[in-house]
Scaffold this motif. Structure first.
Motif, short mmCIF file in Angstrom:
data_model
loop_
_atom_site.label_atom_id
_atom_site.label_comp_id
_atom_site.label_asym_id
_atom_site.label_seq_id
_atom_site.Cartn_x
_atom_site.Cartn_y
_atom_site.Cartn_z
N GLU A 212 33.85 27.21 42.31
CA GLU A 212 33.09 26.42 41.36
C GLU A 212 32.78 27.29 40.14
N VAL A 213 32.45 28.55 40.41
CA VAL A 213 32.18 29.50 39.34
C VAL A 213 33.41 29.69 38.46
N ALA A 214 34.56 29.90 39.09
CA ALA A 214 35.80 30.13 38.34
C ALA A 214 36.15 28.94 37.46
N ASP A 215 36.01 27.72 38.03
CA ASP A 215 36.34 26.52 37.27
C ASP A 215 35.34 26.26 36.15
N GLY A 216 34.13 26.81 36.29
CA GLY A 216 33.07 26.52 35.33
C GLY A 216 32.82 27.60 34.31
N GLY A 217 33.77 28.50 34.12
CA GLY A 217 33.61 29.50 33.06
C GLY A 217 32.93 30.78 33.49
N GLY A 218 32.97 31.10 34.79
CA GLY A 218 32.45 32.39 35.26
C GLY A 218 30.95 32.49 35.17
N ALA A 219 30.49 33.54 34.48
CA ALA A 219 29.06 33.85 34.44
C ALA A 219 28.23 32.71 33.84
N ALA A 220 28.84 31.93 32.94
CA ALA A 220 28.11 30.80 32.35
C ALA A 220 27.71 29.80 33.44
N PHE A 221 28.63 29.55 34.39
CA PHE A 221 28.32 28.67 35.50
C PHE A 221 27.24 29.28 36.38
N VAL B 227 41.18 37.99 45.89
CA VAL B 227 42.12 37.10 45.19
C VAL B 227 42.91 37.87 44.13
N ALA B 228 42.22 38.77 43.40
CA ALA B 228 42.90 39.57 42.38
C ALA B 228 43.94 40.48 43.00
N TYR B 229 43.61 41.05 44.15
CA TYR B 229 44.57 41.91 44.86
C TYR B 229 45.78 41.09 45.29
N MET B 230 45.52 39.89 45.81
CA MET B 230 46.58 39.02 46.29
C MET B 230 47.49 38.57 45.14
N SER B 231 46.90 38.28 43.99
CA SER B 231 47.66 37.72 42.86
C SER B 231 48.06 38.78 41.84
N GLU B 232 47.82 40.06 42.19
CA GLU B 232 48.13 41.17 41.29
C GLU B 232 47.45 41.00 39.92
N GLY B 233 46.22 40.51 39.97
CA GLY B 233 45.42 40.39 38.76
C GLY B 233 45.57 39.09 38.01
N ASN B 234 46.46 38.20 38.45
CA ASN B 234 46.66 36.91 37.77
C ASN B 234 45.89 35.82 38.52
N LEU B 235 44.63 35.65 38.17
CA LEU B 235 43.75 34.74 38.91
C LEU B 235 43.77 33.31 38.40
N HIS B 236 44.34 33.06 37.25
CA HIS B 236 44.21 31.74 36.62
C HIS B 236 45.02 30.65 37.33
N GLU B 237 45.99 31.05 38.14
CA GLU B 237 46.80 30.06 38.85
C GLU B 237 46.36 29.86 40.29
N VAL B 238 45.31 30.58 40.70
CA VAL B 238 44.88 30.54 42.10
C VAL B 238 43.91 29.38 42.30
N THR B 239 44.11 28.63 43.38
CA THR B 239 43.18 27.55 43.75
C THR B 239 42.37 27.96 44.96
N GLY B 240 41.15 27.44 45.05
CA GLY B 240 40.26 27.85 46.13
C GLY B 240 40.27 26.89 47.30
N GLY B 241 39.18 26.91 48.04
CA GLY B 241 39.01 25.99 49.16
C GLY B 241 39.69 26.46 50.43
N PRO B 242 39.83 25.55 51.40
CA PRO B 242 40.40 25.90 52.70
C PRO B 242 41.79 26.49 52.62
N GLY B 243 42.61 26.01 51.66
CA GLY B 243 43.97 26.52 51.55
C GLY B 243 44.00 28.02 51.32
N LEU B 244 43.13 28.50 50.44
CA LEU B 244 43.08 29.94 50.18
C LEU B 244 42.53 30.68 51.39
#
Length: 463
Positions: free
Chosen positions: A33-42, A265-282
């Motif tokens: 929810e934080v990631a989708d909402g702009g990080g620290a602003a959320f 998540v950053a380790y898993m995606s090698e720093g590319n977090l913008h394409e990662v989705t959360g929830g049970p799948g992750l």
């Protein structure tokens, strides 16, 4: 007369009530929810709403429970408003429905803990088949329900309080340990920046709505749990400070969950977090592979610790969810506590069987219903969540606020809060509680309820 019991200490009450609030959603839902909402602003909006929206409702629920020393249904009758018992019954129903499907997800987490202990990292690629195995998941869920019932059957001080004093510190130790390890991974700082550096361009009304919803739902309000726990609290306890500590504990766990998840998540995606989705799948499909990359020994330790953390977070919530209908049976129906616990636990487990079968095992329950305005069929588990978690809880919070301000009346609410807080009358806190309960909470929660019902059941998205 059935014995109700009481909390023996303030720390026991706070640990139990905070445990009720801390759950699976803190670990996997909040960070994304934080990631989708702009990080620290959320994060800042979420923190604000927790204290502006949730805190007054929490104080009102605890005050009603302590004043009456009753379950959510009996409390309204004891205050002299028997017509409002429907609100307590709605809370009990919501708790039963939530626990029926929550226990299934808790079974997933407990099963993954066992799989990680055995070094079966390949389970991540088999998640779809795993949740279809109703025998295995049903067995894990039965173990989880048994554990929940065993704790609740031991009573308030001997079961719930004692277990919470162990589970909550252990949960905090586990999550802090995982945060510390996650920070050592490659690309960890990219994850932290993604999580904490605000992006105000992401802020819109939908994000504000999400922050409001996350704040309310994360604190287990509107279903009678805090009325129930409040009924076990002594008159000497300061409700305001207790509610503040409960809120801070829940916020802290959610915040730490983000500090743990995003480096992974950053380790898993090698720093590319913008394409990662959360929830049970992750959580269930992707992270086991991440743990495997740590090596056979460290992977087992970190993976098992992570899913043990999920299991503990779930257990602290399932205990409070079961206690709500048990308190009703003990107070209103005069049933012996142990009999009530085991009978209700069995009934809820049976009610949860359709949710257990709704993840691919049964075509009927997996494509259960199509809402108006929505062409995609909804599975039974999602339907129950939409009804109980997303609809009944905000409605319950809205009505509890209205009841405290206009039916029970603010002066009676204030008198109860003042017990244990001698300087409450005339303070800023009193003015804040009165304004929030009278106007902000019922209006905002009422809007959330209407928007959610329109979106979930009629396909009308107004935000």
């Amino acid at each position: 007369m059935a014995s109700r019991g009481n909390f023996n200490s303030k720390i026991g009450f706070i640990a139990a009530a905070a445990g009720s609030a801390v759950g699976l959603g803190n670990i996997w839902k909040f960070p994304f929810e934080v990631a989708d909402g702009g990080g620290a602003a959320f994060v800042l909006m979420y923190l604000g709403f927790c204290f502006i929206l949730c805190f007054p409702v929490m104080v009102t629920e605890i005050a009603i429970g302590r004043k009456t020393q009753k379950d959510p249904v009996g409390a309204f009758g004891a205050l002299g408003f028997p017509k409002w018992k429907f609100l307590g019954k709605m809370g009990v129903l919501a708790g039963v429905l939530i626990l029926s499907f929550y226990n299934v997800v808790a079974g997933w987490a407990f099963g993954y803990f066992l799989e990680m202990l055995m070094g079966n990292f390949a389970i991540g690629g088999q998640f779809g088949d795993y949740i279809k195995d109703v025998v295995k998941i049903g067995a894990y869920g039965a173990v989880f329900m048994f554990s929940t019932a065993f704790i609740v059957s031991k009573g308030v001080s001997g079961g719930i309080e004692k277990a919470s004093k162990i589970l909550m510190p252990t949960l905090l130790i586990l999550i802090i340990s995982l945060v510390a390890y996650a920070m050592t991974l490659p690309h960890a700082m990219e994850g932290v920046k993604f999580y904490l550096v605000p992006d105000f361009s992401e802020i819109n009304f939908e994000v504000v709505y999400s922050a409001l919803g996350q704040a309310f739902f994360s604190l287990s309000l509107g279903m009678g749990a805090l009325i129930t726990y409040g009924s076990y609290v002594s008159k000497e306890e300061n409700i305001i400070s207790s509610a503040a500590l409960i809120t801070l504990t829940d916020i802290s766990v959610a915040f730490l969950a983000g500090l743990m998840m995003f480096p992974f998540v950053a380790y898993m995606s090698e720093g590319n977090l913008h394409e990662v989705t959360g929830g049970p799948g992750l959580i269930f499909a992707t992270l086991p592979g991440v743990f495997e990359s740590f090596g056979p020994i460290l992977g087992i330790v970190v993976g098992a610790s992570f899913f043990l953390l999920l299991s503990f977070a779930a257990l602290t919530s399932t205990v409070s969810l079961l206690e709500v209908p048990v308190a009703y049976a003990v107070d209103e129906l005069k049933v012996d506590r142990k009999k009530a616990v085991w009978l209700i636990a069995i009934i809820i487990f049976i009610v949860g069987i359709p949710s257990l079968m709704a993840n691919g095992y049964s075509p009927f329950f997996s494509s259960f219903i199509t809402y108006m305005g929505n062409d995609n069929p909804t599975d039974f588990m999602t339907l129950v969540s939409d009804i109980a978690n997303d609809s009944l809880l905000p409605l319950g919070g809205c009505l509890i606020s209205f009841f405290g301000a206009y039916v029970w009346k603010k002066h009676n609410l204030n008198e109860e809060i003042a017990q244990g807080y001698p300087n409450y009358h005339g303070s800023f806190v009193e003015k804040f509680i009165n304004i929030m309960v009278s106007y902000f909470c019922p209006i905002v929660l009422g809007i959330i309820f209407v928007l959610t019902v329109l979106d979930r059941f009629f396909g009308i998205a107004l935000v």
